[in-house]
Motif scaffolding. Structure first.
Motif, mmCIF file in Angstrom:
data_model
loop_
_atom_site.group_PDB
_atom_site.id
_atom_site.type_symbol
_atom_site.label_atom_id
_atom_site.label_comp_id
_atom_site.label_asym_id
_atom_site.label_seq_id
_atom_site.Cartn_x
_atom_site.Cartn_y
_atom_site.Cartn_z
ATOM 1 N N TYR A 141 6.171 8.885 3.376
ATOM 2 C CA TYR A 141 6.584 7.705 4.135
ATOM 3 C C TYR A 141 5.671 6.526 3.839
ATOM 4 O O TYR A 141 6.138 5.405 3.620
ATOM 5 C CB TYR A 141 6.584 8.010 5.641
ATOM 6 N N MET A 142 4.357 6.766 3.818
ATOM 7 C CA MET A 142 3.413 5.680 3.581
ATOM 8 C C MET A 142 3.496 5.152 2.153
ATOM 9 O O MET A 142 3.228 3.980 1.901
ATOM 10 C CB MET A 142 1.986 6.133 3.905
ATOM 11 N N ALA A 143 3.861 6.017 1.224
ATOM 12 C CA ALA A 143 4.097 5.542 -0.141
ATOM 13 C C ALA A 143 5.231 4.517 -0.153
ATOM 14 O O ALA A 143 5.155 3.484 -0.834
ATOM 15 C CB ALA A 143 4.427 6.712 -1.061
ATOM 16 N N MET A 144 6.264 4.785 0.620
ATOM 17 C CA MET A 144 7.380 3.851 0.706
ATOM 18 C C MET A 144 6.991 2.580 1.456
ATOM 19 O O MET A 144 7.432 1.482 1.118
ATOM 20 C CB MET A 144 8.574 4.520 1.376
ATOM 21 N N GLU A 145 6.176 2.728 2.495
ATOM 22 C CA GLU A 145 5.666 1.547 3.205
ATOM 23 C C GLU A 145 4.875 0.665 2.244
ATOM 24 O O GLU A 145 5.043 -0.564 2.216
ATOM 25 C CB GLU A 145 4.780 1.971 4.378
ATOM 26 N N LYS A 146 4.004 1.276 1.465
ATOM 27 C CA LYS A 146 3.180 0.502 0.529
ATOM 28 C C LYS A 146 4.043 -0.141 -0.546
ATOM 29 O O LYS A 146 3.799 -1.291 -0.947
ATOM 30 C CB LYS A 146 2.118 1.406 -0.086
ATOM 31 N N LEU A 147 5.057 0.563 -1.015
ATOM 32 C CA LEU A 147 5.979 -0.031 -1.988
ATOM 33 C C LEU A 147 6.641 -1.267 -1.391
ATOM 34 O O LEU A 147 6.742 -2.314 -2.054
ATOM 35 C CB LEU A 147 7.036 0.994 -2.395
#
Length: 417
Positions: A141-147
């Protein structure tokens, strides 16, 4: 025909034209995905180096905990802030790199969407600290937030994402929805209800209307943990909808034109089976697949000598015969005319030659096995563009190695060609 694809004939899959993909200014996001241990991180870094060299302003987001990316790019360490990588780029090309800090990204979301007092309460909450550090799906989820954060900044015209080393490659697509659903789900809403009523009425509601449920939860979770969860929920009340909204927005970003998925695999049955699942899932989710990167492919410059002939020649030498003798001339060498010691030298040479022939036979058997594995994948997915990356003799540990991988990515040939 889509960008980044060359057709090569009816009997082979289309070739993935990596340079065409990188040069296409409409391509803004490249997502490298696949099973663990297939070279996603190296592929993402090599694409970033090559893109910068061709004039793109690129940033590589890695979720690899091994920190190999920083070492190969000549940086002491990577963190949650993009850092400049010194590469020679044409036409203003630049490269930045960063490694996802899952907890720090979660903290940044809290700090950005809550006032200072509420943010401090959330960050200090024990349940939040556990959730942000290791809840299942938080990393994806945080990878997508950072993206989403990187794309919103618009400082780069190309973002390359190295997906998390998940137990299953499909977790990358599922986890953001799972975490968003959890934070916006019925369980959280039930826990939030007493706080929403507020004051004594809230306590009365909790004691009367929820005593049975909270008693059960206290037994399962412990009274202290339940209190931490309820405190966390009360503090996060205004933020829950935002998690779901951002998860949905990022999911739509992955489906949009300008995003390209590269499935990375090794020429091994398990890795290509996972790649096939991912290709099918991307199609179901209507996400744009650019093609397959097949890493660590073996080849031989003497492929005209089959494994069978090499083994036969090795056995012939080891038995003292002469390789490929014509009929009627078989037999041991005539050593009478040879100088003293020549027989020992010849024997040593024969042993070395036989050993090399056996090594060649093993290499040809590996190549044949990889070819069969590739053929099974391409027979199931003949429409998927492929580029092959020849195996390097050692690990990639510097920019020169990443450039070499980039060159091999660009020059790769399709399976079966």
């Amino acid at each position: 025909m889509s960008e980044g694809v060359d057709t090569v004939g009816l009997d082979t899959p289309p070739r993935l034209a990596v340079d065409r993909l990188l040069d296409d200014r409409e391509t803004r996001i490249i997502v490298c995905c696949g099973a663990g241990g297939v070279g996603k991180t190296t592929t993402a870094a090599a694409l970033g180096v090559r893109a910068a060299g061709r004039g793109r302003k690129a940033v590589v987001l890695t979720i690899d905990p091994a920190r190999r990316l920083a070492q190969s790019m000549g940086i002491d360490s990577l963190d949650n802030t993009p850092r400049r990588v010194e590469v020679a780029g044409e036409d203003g090309g630049e490269l930045h790199a960063m490694m996802l800090d899952m907890k720090r990204t979660f903290d940044e979301i809290v700090e950005a969407h809550a006032d200072a007092e509420r943010a401090r309460a959330i960050l200090a909450n024990p349940f939040y600290q556990s959730l942000s550090a290791g809840f299942a799906g938080t990393q994806e989820y945080m990878a997508m937030e950072k993206l989403g954060q990187l794309r919103a900044r618009d400082d780069w015209d190309l973002i390359i994402v190295d997906t998390p080393p998940s137990r299953s490659a499909l977790d990358f697509l599922d986890a953001p929805k799972r975490l968003g659903s959890f934070l916006d789900g019925k369980f959280i809403r039930v826990l939030m209800a007493p706080a929403k009523v507020g004051g004594r009425a809230g306590m009365k509601f909790l004691n009367v209307g929820m005593s049975m449920m909270t008693g059960t939860l206290s037994k399962l979770m412990g009274a202290s943990l339940l209190k931490d969860v309820q405190t966390f929920v009360a503090a996060m009340d205004t933020m829950f909808g935002g998690f779901r909204t951002r998860a949905d927005a990022t999911f739509q970003l992955l489906q949009a034109p300008g995003t390209a998925f590269l499935v990375v695999a090794a020429p091994e049955p398990d890795a290509l089976r996972e790649a096939a699942y991912f290709v099918e899932r991307l199609a179901e989710e209507r996400m744009p697949l650019a093609g397959l990167v097949l890493n660590r492919v073996h080849a031989s410059g003497a492929n005209q000598l089959s494994a069978e002939r090499a083994l036969a020649a090795a056995e012939n030498l080891e038995e003292g015969g002469i390789v490929d003798q014509e009929s009627g001339k078989a037999g041991l060498r005539d050593t009478a005319a040879e100088p003293p010691g020549a027989d020992d030298d010849t024997t040593a040479v024969d042993r070395i030659t036989a050993g090399l022939l056996r090594l060649h036979a093993e290499r040809m058997q590996v190549i044949a096995r990889e070819q069969r594995t590739r053929d099974r994948f391409t027979s199931l997915h003949p429409e998927v563009a492929v580029t092959e990356v020849a195996a390097l003799p050692g690990d990639v540990h510097d920019l020169a190695g990443l450039r070499a991988i980039g060159e091999r990515l660009a020059a790769g040939v399709p399976a079966g060609a």
